[in-house]
Scaffold this active site. Structure first.
Site, PDB file in Angstrom:
ATOM      1  N   ASN A 125      -6.601 -12.283  -7.869  1.00  0.00           N
ATOM      2  CA  ASN A 125      -5.876 -11.913  -9.356  1.00  0.00           C
ATOM      3  C   ASN A 125      -5.539 -13.319  -9.597  1.00  0.00           C
ATOM      4  O   ASN A 125      -5.533 -14.249  -8.801  1.00  0.00           O
ATOM      5  CB  ASN A 125      -4.544 -11.416  -8.930  1.00  0.00           C
ATOM      6  CG  ASN A 125      -4.795  -9.784  -8.729  1.00  0.00           C
ATOM      7  OD1 ASN A 125      -5.034  -9.512  -7.791  1.00  0.00           O
ATOM      8  ND2 ASN A 125      -4.581  -9.198  -9.775  1.00  0.00           N
ATOM      9  N   HIS A 165      -8.013 -10.380 -12.928  1.00  0.00           N
ATOM     10  CA  HIS A 165      -8.492 -11.127 -11.674  1.00  0.00           C
ATOM     11  C   HIS A 165      -9.225 -12.183 -12.527  1.00  0.00           C
ATOM     12  O   HIS A 165      -9.359 -12.279 -13.853  1.00  0.00           O
ATOM     13  CB  HIS A 165      -9.725 -10.212 -11.325  1.00  0.00           C
ATOM     14  CG  HIS A 165      -9.223  -9.284 -10.176  1.00  0.00           C
ATOM     15  ND1 HIS A 165      -8.895  -9.325  -8.826  1.00  0.00           N
ATOM     16  CD2 HIS A 165      -8.369  -7.855 -10.561  1.00  0.00           C
ATOM     17  CE1 HIS A 165      -8.278  -8.523  -8.320  1.00  0.00           C
ATOM     18  NE2 HIS A 165      -7.918  -7.549  -9.237  1.00  0.00           N
ATOM     19  N   HIS A 179      -3.260  -6.996 -15.544  1.00  0.00           N
ATOM     20  CA  HIS A 179      -3.598  -7.162 -14.279  1.00  0.00           C
ATOM     21  C   HIS A 179      -4.949  -7.788 -14.480  1.00  0.00           C
ATOM     22  O   HIS A 179      -5.888  -7.183 -14.705  1.00  0.00           O
ATOM     23  CB  HIS A 179      -3.648  -5.923 -13.694  1.00  0.00           C
ATOM     24  CG  HIS A 179      -4.124  -5.863 -12.062  1.00  0.00           C
ATOM     25  ND1 HIS A 179      -3.302  -5.334 -11.054  1.00  0.00           N
ATOM     26  CD2 HIS A 179      -5.330  -6.174 -11.658  1.00  0.00           C
ATOM     27  CE1 HIS A 179      -4.042  -5.748 -10.056  1.00  0.00           C
ATOM     28  NE2 HIS A 179      -5.242  -6.041 -10.283  1.00  0.00           N
ATOM     29  N   CYS A 189     -11.636  -7.462  -5.016  1.00  0.00           N
ATOM     30  CA  CYS A 189     -11.776  -6.197  -4.810  1.00  0.00           C
ATOM     31  C   CYS A 189     -12.916  -5.765  -3.952  1.00  0.00           C
ATOM     32  O   CYS A 189     -14.067  -5.989  -4.298  1.00  0.00           O
ATOM     33  CB  CYS A 189     -11.528  -5.310  -5.951  1.00  0.00           C
ATOM     34  SG  CYS A 189     -12.036  -3.652  -5.827  1.00  0.00           S
ATOM     35  N   ARG A 209      -0.826  -6.748  -1.313  1.00  0.00           N
ATOM     36  CA  ARG A 209      -1.906  -5.388  -1.608  1.00  0.00           C
ATOM     37  C   ARG A 209      -3.125  -5.942  -1.939  1.00  0.00           C
ATOM     38  O   ARG A 209      -4.172  -5.907  -1.257  1.00  0.00           O
ATOM     39  CB  ARG A 209      -1.171  -4.491  -2.205  1.00  0.00           C
ATOM     40  CG  ARG A 209      -1.996  -2.814  -2.138  1.00  0.00           C
ATOM     41  CD  ARG A 209      -3.098  -2.939  -2.826  1.00  0.00           C
ATOM     42  NE  ARG A 209      -3.175  -3.246  -4.304  1.00  0.00           N
ATOM     43  CZ  ARG A 209      -4.201  -3.160  -5.089  1.00  0.00           C
ATOM     44  NH1 ARG A 209      -5.396  -3.294  -4.340  1.00  0.00           N
ATOM     45  NH2 ARG A 209      -4.109  -3.497  -6.341  1.00  0.00           N
ATOM     46  N   ASP A 210      -3.244  -6.339  -3.230  1.00  0.00           N
ATOM     47  CA  ASP A 210      -4.597  -6.663  -3.764  1.00  0.00           C
ATOM     48  C   ASP A 210      -5.011  -7.796  -3.178  1.00  0.00           C
ATOM     49  O   ASP A 210      -6.451  -8.031  -2.907  1.00  0.00           O
ATOM     50  CB  ASP A 210      -4.430  -6.963  -5.213  1.00  0.00           C
ATOM     51  CG  ASP A 210      -5.691  -6.503  -6.151  1.00  0.00           C
ATOM     52  OD1 ASP A 210      -6.744  -6.536  -5.680  1.00  0.00           O
ATOM     53  OD2 ASP A 210      -5.656  -6.383  -7.563  1.00  0.00           O
TER      54      ASP A 210
HETATM   55  P1  HMG Z   1     -12.671  10.463   0.437  1.00  0.00           P
HETATM   56  O1  HMG Z   1     -13.763  10.347   1.574  1.00  0.00           O
HETATM   57  O2  HMG Z   1     -13.433  11.059  -0.902  1.00  0.00           O
HETATM   58  O3  HMG Z   1     -11.784  11.469   0.653  1.00  0.00           O
HETATM   59  O4  HMG Z   1     -11.777   9.434   0.052  1.00  0.00           O
HETATM   60  P2  HMG Z   1     -11.844  12.963   1.366  1.00  0.00           P
HETATM   61  O5  HMG Z   1     -10.337  13.799   1.024  1.00  0.00           O
HETATM   62  O6  HMG Z   1     -13.011  13.563   1.684  1.00  0.00           O
HETATM   63  O7  HMG Z   1     -11.531  12.481   3.126  1.00  0.00           O
HETATM   64  C1  HMG Z   1     -12.292  11.851   3.937  1.00  0.00           C
HETATM   65  C2  HMG Z   1     -11.633  11.145   5.053  1.00  0.00           C
HETATM   66  O8  HMG Z   1     -10.781  10.196   4.447  1.00  0.00           O
HETATM   67  C3  HMG Z   1     -10.811  11.892   5.833  1.00  0.00           C
HETATM   68  O9  HMG Z   1     -10.881  11.475   7.214  1.00  0.00           O
HETATM   69  C4  HMG Z   1      -9.423  12.102   5.440  1.00  0.00           C
HETATM   70  O10 HMG Z   1      -8.424  12.475   6.127  1.00  0.00           O
HETATM   71  C5  HMG Z   1      -9.264  10.796   5.041  1.00  0.00           C
HETATM   72  P3  HMG Z   1     -12.096  12.089   8.336  1.00  0.00           P
HETATM   73  O11 HMG Z   1     -11.673  13.246   8.515  1.00  0.00           O
HETATM   74  O12 HMG Z   1     -13.156  11.512   7.736  1.00  0.00           O
HETATM   75  O13 HMG Z   1     -11.409  11.273   9.754  1.00  0.00           O
HETATM   76  N1  HMG Z   1      -8.321  10.088   3.985  1.00  0.00           N
HETATM   77  C6  HMG Z   1      -7.329   9.406   4.142  1.00  0.00           C
HETATM   78  N2  HMG Z   1      -6.840   8.677   5.255  1.00  0.00           N
HETATM   79  C7  HMG Z   1      -5.695   7.816   4.793  1.00  0.00           C
HETATM   80  N3  HMG Z   1      -5.306   8.056   3.594  1.00  0.00           N
HETATM   81  C8  HMG Z   1      -5.622   8.770   2.612  1.00  0.00           C
HETATM   82  C9  HMG Z   1      -6.638   9.627   2.565  1.00  0.00           C
HETATM   83  N4  HMG Z   1      -7.497  10.492   2.009  1.00  0.00           N
HETATM   84  C10 HMG Z   1      -8.217  10.969   2.573  1.00  0.00           C
HETATM   85  N5  HMG Z   1      -4.865   8.724   1.580  1.00  0.00           N
HETATM   86  C11 HMG Z   1     -10.231   7.950  -0.579  1.00  0.00           C
HETATM   87  C12 HMG Z   1     -11.067   9.303  -0.906  1.00  0.00           C
HETATM   88  C13 HMG Z   1      -9.493   7.697  -1.958  1.00  0.00           C
HETATM   89  C14 HMG Z   1      -9.207   8.222   0.103  1.00  0.00           C
HETATM   90  C15 HMG Z   1     -11.199   7.040  -0.492  1.00  0.00           C
HETATM   91  O14 HMG Z   1     -11.877   6.693  -1.372  1.00  0.00           O
HETATM   92  C16 HMG Z   1     -10.478   5.544  -0.237  1.00  0.00           C
HETATM   93  O15 HMG Z   1      -9.588   5.416   0.658  1.00  0.00           O
HETATM   94  N6  HMG Z   1     -10.888   4.615  -0.863  1.00  0.00           N
HETATM   95  C17 HMG Z   1     -10.035   3.108  -0.951  1.00  0.00           C
HETATM   96  C18 HMG Z   1      -9.727   2.847  -2.243  1.00  0.00           C
HETATM   97  C19 HMG Z   1      -9.026   1.535  -2.276  1.00  0.00           C
HETATM   98  O16 HMG Z   1      -7.979   1.305  -1.796  1.00  0.00           O
HETATM   99  N7  HMG Z   1      -9.717   0.603  -3.438  1.00  0.00           N
HETATM  100  C20 HMG Z   1      -8.824  -0.638  -3.519  1.00  0.00           C
HETATM  101  C21 HMG Z   1      -7.773  -0.539  -4.174  1.00  0.00           C
HETATM  102  S1  HMG Z   1      -7.937  -0.205  -5.874  1.00  0.00           S
HETATM  103  C22 HMG Z   1      -8.083  -1.951  -6.458  1.00  0.00           C
HETATM  104  O17 HMG Z   1      -8.133  -2.797  -5.783  1.00  0.00           O
HETATM  105  C23 HMG Z   1      -7.902  -2.080  -8.128  1.00  0.00           C
HETATM  106  C24 HMG Z   1      -6.502  -2.403  -8.805  1.00  0.00           C
HETATM  107  O18 HMG Z   1      -6.208  -3.655  -8.149  1.00  0.00           O
HETATM  108  C25 HMG Z   1      -6.921  -2.616 -10.248  1.00  0.00           C
HETATM  109  C26 HMG Z   1      -8.054  -3.494 -10.583  1.00  0.00           C
HETATM  110  O19 HMG Z   1      -7.771  -4.746 -10.241  1.00  0.00           O
HETATM  111  O20 HMG Z   1      -8.815  -2.771 -11.254  1.00  0.00           O
HETATM  112  C27 HMG Z   1      -5.760  -1.335  -8.497  1.00  0.00           C
HETATM  113 MG    MG Z   2      -6.778  -5.791  -8.637  1.00  0.00          MG
END
Ligand code: HMG
Ligand code: MG
Length: 302
Positions: free
Chosen positions: A249, A209, A207, A240, A15-16
């Site tokens: 990571n 990086h 966690h 990220c 995933r990450d």
């Molecule tokens: P948004 O635009 O605020 O959501 O996104 P919305 O509710 O306004 O919806 C907008 C559109 O997104 C709509 O589609 C929804 O259907 C769709 P449209 O009508 O425009 O075609 N939608 C979705 N589609 C699929 N799955 C969903 C979903 N929700 C809404 N769950 C949202 C909010 C969170 C979805 C968006 O901002 C997003 O996908 N962000 C990506 C976040 C991400 O994956 N980041 C990377 C992971 S976090 C990370 O790596 C850190 C970590 O490792 C820890 C660390 O290292 O710090 C965990």
């Molecule tokens: Mg991470």
């Protein structure tokens, strides 16, 4: 020093690690990676996320990957679900654990999940409730617990605040994440101490990086507090998408080598893990990001 004698690792590489790959990675490759990690003794693997495919195209194959996995007993598969839409999509794939992901920094919360910290908690609350009702475990990732690419240094009080909110909605355990790898040991310990105001030592994980090369030192610093859950990425895959320049990571191989060298058990077969890392690196067409893997592979070749 209060070192644990056993550590539980979650490999977040699928995933990450892979979420940030620019080249398409076939679902079959992701499935084989998870199977190779299982064969190496990893019992917790973060497989995919149910997020917007417009935001993170690489995770759009979440159903296909989950459906293709063998699920041996005793292996816990986790997935990221930022909202109810994501949770409902995940439900059909029956993950063992779902992860809601928030940030200690307001700016990172906005960039990553398009809402404030307070709004994120409102979105997570029904997800946590539904997951608990479905018998799934719930973890909370806390990004930017020492530093943020937009806000700079993050005070421990903000980590305590987020951990308290996570606890309040029923998140069972939390990840103290150094998203951009800027942390150093004392700062990381302060972030853990803040999380420990709300969670017990068994329910916090590290966690890290490795952007600035501090992740192993930070791992040792967390071990000194008694932390025994860590996340790492095979081959050091990743970065990220919302933290420019952040690398992957810490490599699982490097953490396992550190732990085994200190007499701390992991249940992981380092040789098999190195093979899994070499395999995925070959698939991606680049050398392993793990120093330990490169050293062991060179020794084997010689
Ligand atoms: P948004 O635009 O605020 O959501 O996104 P919305 O509710 O306004 O919806 C907008 C559109 O997104 C709509 O589609 C929804 O259907 C769709 P449209 O009508 O425009 O075609 N939608 C979705 N589609 C699929 N799955 C969903 C979903 N929700 C809404 N769950 C949202 C909010 C969170 C979805 C968006 O901002 C997003 O996908 N962000 C990506 C976040 C991400 O994956 N980041 C990377 C992971 S976090 C990370 O790596 C850190 C970590 O490792 C820890 C660390 O290292 O710090 C965990
Ligand atoms: Mg991470």
């Amino acid at each position: 020093m209060n070192l644990p004698n056993r550590v539980q690792l979650i490999d977040v590489g699928p995933r990450d690690g892979l979420q940030n790959e620019k080249q398409p990675v076939p679902a079959a490759t992701k499935i084989e990676l998870v199977h190779r990690l299982q064969a190496a003794g990893l019992t917790e693997i973060e497989v995919t996320s149910y997020v917007s495919p417009k935001w993170v195209p690489q995770m759009a194959d979440n159903h296909e990957v989950m459906a293709g996995l063998s699920r041996p007993r005793g292996v816990r598969l986790s997935v990221l679900t930022p909202n109810l839409k994501g949770f409902e999509a995940a439900l059909q794939d029956k993950p063992d654990e779902i992860v809601v992901f928030g940030a200690a920094s307001e700016a990172f919360s906005q960039k990553n999940i398009n809402c404030s910290i307070a709004e994120s908690i409102e979105r997570f609350a029904p997800v946590v409730e539904a997951a608990r009702a479905a018998g799934m475990a719930v973890r909370g990732a806390m990004s930017c617990t020492v530093g943020c690419p937009y806000e700079g240094e993050i005070a421990p009080a903000r980590v305590a605040y987020l951990a308290g909110l996570m606890k309040g909605i029923g998140v069972q355990r939390v990840d103290v994440a150094d998203t951009i790898g800027v942390g150093t040991p004392r700062k990381v310990q302060a972030a853990f101490e803040a999380a420990l105001q709300h969670y017990g030592i068994d329910d916090v994980s590290g966690h890290f990086h490795d952007t600035y090369g501090q992740a192993l030192s930070n791992t040792l610093a967390a071990l000194e507090l008694g932390v025994w859950n860590f996340q790492s990425s095979v081959s050091g895959l990743g970065g990220c998408p919302y933290a420019k320049g952040a690398t992957g990571n810490v490599a699982t191989e490097d953490v396992v080598y550190l732990l085994h060298g200190m007499g701390i058990g992991t249940g992981i077969d380092l040789d098999a893990l190195v093979d899994a890392g070499a395999w995925i690196s070959e698939q991606l067409g680049r050398p392993s990001g793990s120093r330990v893997a490169r050293a062991l592979l060179a020794r084997r070749a010689g």
